[in-house]
Structures are given as C-alpha cells and as structure tokens.
Scaffold this active site. Structure first.
Site, PDB file in Angstrom:
ATOM      1  N   HIS A 130       2.101  -0.239  -1.676  1.00 50.92           N
ATOM      2  CA  HIS A 130       1.586  -0.656  -0.354  1.00 50.92           C
ATOM      3  C   HIS A 130       2.784  -0.666   0.611  1.00 50.92           C
ATOM      4  O   HIS A 130       3.250  -1.719   1.040  1.00 50.92           O
ATOM      5  CB  HIS A 130       0.935  -2.030  -0.462  1.00 50.92           C
ATOM      6  CG  HIS A 130       0.030  -2.384   0.694  1.00 50.92           C
ATOM      7  ND1 HIS A 130      -0.211  -1.533   1.758  1.00 50.92           N
ATOM      8  CD2 HIS A 130      -0.695  -3.508   0.942  1.00 50.92           C
ATOM      9  CE1 HIS A 130      -1.040  -2.114   2.607  1.00 50.92           C
ATOM     10  NE2 HIS A 130      -1.349  -3.305   2.143  1.00 50.92           N
ATOM     11  N   ARG A 289       2.239  -6.141  11.053  1.00 52.24           N
ATOM     12  CA  ARG A 289       1.694  -4.859  10.580  1.00 52.24           C
ATOM     13  C   ARG A 289       1.461  -3.937  11.778  1.00 52.24           C
ATOM     14  O   ARG A 289       1.717  -2.729  11.709  1.00 52.24           O
ATOM     15  CB  ARG A 289       0.353  -5.092   9.845  1.00 52.24           C
ATOM     16  CG  ARG A 289       0.437  -5.871   8.542  1.00 52.24           C
ATOM     17  CD  ARG A 289       1.019  -5.042   7.422  1.00 52.24           C
ATOM     18  NE  ARG A 289       0.286  -3.820   7.177  1.00 52.24           N
ATOM     19  CZ  ARG A 289      -0.831  -3.708   6.444  1.00 52.24           C
ATOM     20  NH1 ARG A 289      -1.341  -4.772   5.864  1.00 52.24           N
ATOM     21  NH2 ARG A 289      -1.425  -2.528   6.265  1.00 52.24           N
TER      22      ARG A 289
HETATM   23  N1   CP Z   1      -2.684  -6.971   3.571  1.00 49.35           N
HETATM   24  C1   CP Z   1      -3.601  -6.002   3.767  1.00 49.35           C
HETATM   25  O1   CP Z   1      -3.343  -4.813   3.562  1.00 49.35           O
HETATM   26  O2   CP Z   1      -4.796  -6.451   4.233  1.00 49.35           O
HETATM   27  P1   CP Z   1      -6.179  -5.642   4.245  1.00 49.35           P
HETATM   28  O3   CP Z   1      -6.526  -5.386   2.789  1.00 49.35           O
HETATM   29  O4   CP Z   1      -7.147  -6.541   4.925  1.00 49.35           O
HETATM   30  O5   CP Z   1      -5.969  -4.355   4.982  1.00 49.35           O
HETATM   31  N1  NVA Z   2      -2.576  -6.202  -4.485  1.00 49.03           N
HETATM   32  C1  NVA Z   2      -3.629  -6.309  -3.500  1.00 49.03           C
HETATM   33  C2  NVA Z   2      -3.054  -6.157  -2.125  1.00 49.03           C
HETATM   34  C3  NVA Z   2      -4.052  -6.357  -1.007  1.00 49.03           C
HETATM   35  C4  NVA Z   2      -3.454  -6.154   0.354  1.00 49.03           C
HETATM   36  C5  NVA Z   2      -4.685  -5.267  -3.767  1.00 49.03           C
HETATM   37  O1  NVA Z   2      -4.346  -4.124  -4.111  1.00 49.03           O
HETATM   38  O2  NVA Z   2      -5.870  -5.586  -3.667  1.00 49.03           O
END
Ligand code: CP
Ligand code: NVA
Length: 307
Positions: A130, A289
C-alpha cells in the site's frame, strides 16, 4: 518516460523526497487558497476490486483540485480479469485516460496493468503493498517530527501490505522500523531481504514490548485485511497480545504518536481510548493522502514529458 507508482522500492530516495516536498508545497498552496491547474484536462481511471473511503475520495478530489477529472470504476463494473482480461482493460483505458489507479486483490494485476498500459499506473493497495498510504504516512511523520531518519516506527500486527510497504520505506528514509507480529504472520521475505540489502534497519519480533521500546511512533492496522474476512474470528485470538492499548503505549516513548491507516476496528487492534487520545494523528494521516497523492500524480505527469 512513463513511471508507475507500484512500490516504494522502485524509487530512489531523492525521488521520494521530491514527491514529499511537492506534496508539502501543494498542501501549503491549498491551505492559502491558491489553486493550481497542473493537471488541467487530464483524466484518471480508478479501478476498485475492494471497498474504499480514503483512497477513492482523495484521488477523486485530488484530480478535481488539479483541474483534472477522475472516473470511478466499481468492482462490479469491469470485474478485472473476469469480464475482461487485465491486459485488455489496460489497453482500453490506455487509449482513453492519462493515469490509471487500481486497488486490486492480487499484486500481479498491478504489474500486468503497468505492463500493458503506456499511462502511469498507481497502486491504490494490493495484497502485497500500500505505497500511497505509507508514503503519505512518512509525510505525516516528517511534518510532525521534522525528519524521518531519527525516528523509530513500531508496528503491531500483521506482516501485511502495510508492514511490507513500511519495510521498503525504511530502506529509503533511514528510520528504524520494528514490526511485532504473531508467529506465522511475518512480512514478505523477499521485500524484507531486499530492504535489508539496501541498508534498512528493520526488526521483526514476536514481542510487542521489544518493538515498542523507545518507539517514536506506534502504528497498527486491522488484523484481518480486506479479502481475509473469513479468518477474522481466528485472527482475533491470535492477534490479541498485539493490541495497541494504554499498557502497550507505556512501553513507547512518552511523546510517541499513534498512527493507523484506517479503517480502524476499535476494541481489536486499537482501543478507543488510544485512537481517540491526544497522541493520535490518524485524521492528519487521512488528510495527507490527498496532498501526497496529488504530488504523486503531478510527479508522474512530469516524468512523461522527460526523455
Ligand atoms: N487507508 C485506506 O486506504 O483507506 P480506504 O481503504 O478507505 O481507501
Ligand atoms: N491491511 C488493510 C489496509 C486497509 C487500508 C487491508 O488490506 O485491508
């Protein structure tokens, strides 16, 4: 030249710093009421195989603020690799838009989109990484602390997409990253080995107290990520000792900040008291973000016009 934003490990430290600095400039300009149209007339396709609040809204608002436009494609709209192959989706969108952002089940889909599209592809979360979240979290830490390389970031929880991206960030920014995870939930071995070969200071332990000792930042994420919902009950027991709560925070530095990528499951990975407490900066993270992803978009756009 086209560059994709799939993994922090694909970028040199100087490039990531350029993006952070640009994010800071865009944030300042926005706060002082200045508007830029750096992406006037440009379009972003947003592919989502999983739900989202922050990623969707920040990319959509970010494109609008930059004078561009974002097209939201729901999981049901295109059914990546099912209604149509990833390669065909990439080659269609490529004719129509300037950027593609994708949140995918499999990291391989990111690589395939990037291979078949001549438009830059941005990873808005995969099972492996991510990068948008962690780069903006680094921005938030730098904003608060003035620097990154003197920080110790303790992460309690799963060796998942978030932890993997933090490990790559540690290799680029020089902070100490300490992950405390249950046995069997370690981060990706190849990412860890590559980061350590690049000089990253990364500790992986099964002892939350060890990770939190002298920590400047205490970070956590959900115990069951999107797509792992059927493991949620089993994970609640396994991860219980890794909860970020008042007792755990006592092990960190007195002025340690609390971070979470959100969404949070209060009472699981973090207590209400801690996430609502004065050390919590989770909504700064969410806001940043926007600024950092705008910088990613502008930076990638600038690369297109360079040879
Ligand atoms: N933290 C994040 O990526 O949030 P969302 O899953 O809501 O996009
Ligand atoms: N580890 C989590 C992050 C969400 C922003 C997922 O992949 O669901």
């Amino acid at each position: 030249m086209k560059r994709d934003f799939l993994a922090l490990a694909d970028f040199a430290t100087a490039e990531l710093i350029e993006i952070l600095d640009l994010g800071a400039q865009l944030k300042r300009e926005l706060k002082s009421g200045q508007r830029t149209t750096l992406l006037a007339g440009k379009t972003l396709a947003m592919i989502f195989e999983k739900p989202s609040l922050r990623t969707r809204v920040t990319f959509q608002v970010g494109m609008t603020q930059l004078g561009g436009y974002a097209v939201y494609l729901t999981p049901a709209d295109i059914r990546l690799g099912e209604r149509e192959s990833v390669a065909d989706i990439a080659r269609n969108l490529d004719r129509l838009v300037d950027f593609i952002m994708a949140r995918t089940m499999r990291h391989e889909s990111q690589l395939e989109l990037a291979r078949y599209a001549s438009a830059p592809v941005i990873n808005g979360l995969s099972d492996l990484l991510h990068p948008c979240q962690v780069l903006s979290d680094c921005f938030t830490v730098r904003e608060r602390r003035g620097a990154l390389d003197n920080q110790k970031v303790a992460f309690l929880g799963d060796g998942n997409n978030m932890a993997n991206s933090w490990i790559s960030a540690a290799a680029r920014f020089g902070f100490h990253f300490a992950l405390a995870c249950p046995k069997g939930y370690e981060p990706n071995a190849a990412i860890l080995a590559a980061a350590r070969a690049d000089g990253a200071q990364v500790t992986v332990t099964h002892d939350p107290a060890e990770a939190l000792a002298e920590a400047d930042i205490a970070y956590t994420d959900v115990w069951a990520s999107m797509g792992q919902e059927d493991e949620a009950e089993e994970r609640k027991e396994i991860f219980a000792p890794f909860q970020l709560n008042t007792a755990a925070m006592k092990k960190a530095k007195k002025d340690a900040l609390v971070m979470h990528c959100l969404p949070a499951h209060r009472g699981e990975e973090v207590t209400d008291e801690i996430i609502e407490g004065p050390a919590s900066i989770v909504f700064d993270q969410a806001e940043n973000r926007l600024h950092v992803q705008k910088a990613v978009l502008v930076w990638l756009n600038n690369q297109m016009t360079r040879g």
